[in-house]
Design an enzyme around this catalytic site. Sequence first.
Site, PDB file in Angstrom:
ATOM      1  N   ALA A  38      30.380 -27.999  34.173  1.00  0.00           N
ATOM      2  CA  ALA A  38      30.103 -26.968  33.173  1.00  0.00           C
ATOM      3  C   ALA A  38      31.350 -26.688  32.356  1.00  0.00           C
ATOM      4  O   ALA A  38      32.475 -26.869  32.835  1.00  0.00           O
ATOM      5  CB  ALA A  38      29.649 -25.686  33.854  1.00  0.00           C
ATOM      6  N   ASP A  39      31.173 -26.235  31.143  1.00  0.00           N
ATOM      7  CA  ASP A  39      32.296 -25.685  30.399  1.00  0.00           C
ATOM      8  C   ASP A  39      32.630 -24.314  30.984  1.00  0.00           C
ATOM      9  O   ASP A  39      31.900 -23.757  31.810  1.00  0.00           O
ATOM     10  CB  ASP A  39      31.954 -25.592  28.909  1.00  0.00           C
ATOM     11  CG  ASP A  39      33.198 -25.648  28.031  1.00  0.00           C
ATOM     12  OD1 ASP A  39      34.306 -25.371  28.537  1.00  0.00           O
ATOM     13  OD2 ASP A  39      33.070 -25.966  26.842  1.00  0.00           O
TER      14      ASP A  39
END
Length: 739
Positions: free
Chosen positions: A260-261
């Site tokens: 994930a960012d």
Amino acid sequence: MSRITTLLAQMTLEEKVGQLVQLSGEFFVDEPQLTVGPKAKLGISQQQVQCAGSVLNVSGAKKTRHIQEQYLQNSRLKIPLLFMADIVYGYRTVFPIPLALGCSWSPTLIERCCQVAAKEGVSAGSHVTFAPMADLVRDARWGRCMESTGEDPLLNSRMVSACVRGFQHNLERGEGLAACVKHFAGYGAPVAGRDYNTVELSRQSLFDDYLPSYLAAVKAGCKLVMSAFNTIDGIPASANRWLLQTILRDRWQFDGVTIADYAAVKELIPHGVAEDERHASQLAFLAGLDIDMKSPCYVNYLAGLVNEGVIPMKRLDQAVTRVLQLKETLGLFDDPFRGASEEKERAWFYHPDHLALARETAARSLVLLKNDNAVLPLKPGIKVALIGPYADNPDIIGLWAVYGEKSRSVTLKQALNEVITSEELLSTQGCDLLLNYDFLGEFGATTQVDAQFCMSEEQRQTEQARALQYAREADVVLLAMGEHMMQSGEAASRTDIHLPRHQVSFIQAIAQAAKKTVLILFNGRPLVLSDVVEHVDAVIEAWFPGSEGGHAIADVLYGKSNPSGRLAMSFPRANGQVPIYYNALATGRPADKSDHSPRFISKYLDCPTTPLFPFGFGLSWHRVELSELTLAAQFSAGETLSVGITVRNLTSHAGIETVQLYLRDCVASVARPVMMLKDFRQIALRGDETRRVIFEVSEEMLAFYNADGEQVIEPGRFNIFVGTSSVDVLEGEFIYRAD
């Protein structure tokens, strides 16, 4: 049994979950304030920290070795940490920003740059880089277009592939960084150009325009894929099973790690698709997201979801195995430090070969946009006035040079002092870069420090008077103007992409007083230049050129380098044209070919529909003529079509020319763009040389996605365009037959 299988069998549930948790460096420092700071904010214990599998944005051999040593001392199974960092376009030696690199149109050059960035990053203890950014961008209002290589899927794909190859060069021999392509998918198309905003894309545009560069990274062998902040079809990318599983895993056969960012898993809650952090963890993990970056979700809820049977243990083991396999590929089980040392840092940081490459790359990435009456290159012996807020400003490395040191940047004034005598150079700042820094946002001390450098009203008057005096005395004025570094990059969306008004007024005043004026721009996005370009004789788009920017610009100014950069993004004439891009779909009432009256066609009442400077455009000291476009009238399935063009250098200057080939499908089952780049060749021409360039048009170049989401090649008539930009082309036609 393999080492990974053996480890997995020995791991507790908490240890498995930990491999899927990424925390920032402060969690691994033994300081009392952490218990009421980051740890308290995320609600995690020291035991959970000790199980975490990777660290975010900590680099430097001394730091990484210390953290790894302390971590392994307390690790039951001695599974080393992964150190991941934003090494986007350089580590200590900073290359031009990616948008500038795209303007080089040279994948080979970019691959070399990424090898250097990896070499320096590895010496400092980094294992993974959050790069390349493969997001296609058509809207210059979006600040992160500085991290993209532009508006074209083919150019982006070739550049992204080169980045992956460069970063991962000799990866399994400890000499490269694992590349993490980002942001999957469509992050470069936010509505209204506003960062983190929703994305509205048709499936056809997603497949034809936006997905190809991510696929290119996967085909090049990238080890990680980062999900985007945005939604696709109303579903956030970090919980989008169609993206992460159907496309990435099933269709593209990606077997690496997904991540994930920053805090994106928790952001599923404000997106409105998750009830709470537990629900967000469930959605993201089952969609196919392996690692949760800097959020409290996986670390606090994944184990419970497994115990409750919501997440199968088999799925957890698969994700953990992918992370462990990455660590094994990097050789961390045999050398947890992967050779990082302060001695290697001293050897590789700012190595002369690295600086020479940075200088060459910056020179080949800048774009000469205007050169009336051949004012450039400058002749020896003339008096030059260097004026502007970037005249002697080292802050030219761009926002995402996280580990770069602006103190090591070569300014334009420093470079010119090496080329001409002090009697030939007059220099002053002339005007402020910005008059007000408040709008830059909450950048803390940086904003406050920058604001301290604003001139008083008395200083402004003195500086302007001096600048005007120098302009009158000099033979040529070099105006070094542009954006503040923080006006481009993440969270730097703008509705107005002109130069600041006071800079525009200043440019106009100096140009009126000067004999000849050259505008040199430092910026991270295409700008609206309609209010300044007509007032100056020449324009150099230098972008944020990196550590050797001053040297590179001076090389071009004095003819040591022949500029060869070509625009990777179109420059609009006005804010209201944005987004503007060359490969748009045809309209039923085109401005140039319509049966309707001039009023009722696709146009503006107050501005042309064309860009100020088009995609693929750039000037050089040399000038070429293209002629003798040849191709067969038709070709059939299973064949290729040879397209020839003669390129003649009309000058005595040697230089690099980028010959570009575009296609248009004239009649198709869905509307197709007016033209699309399908190939390009860079050729080195001697003075007065004539060369024949041959392209091979393949069936693959004719393919597109139809209304059912299927990739098809339809028979019919095609236009072919070959030229030196998307506008300056020769045109031909052929028929493709499927039988």
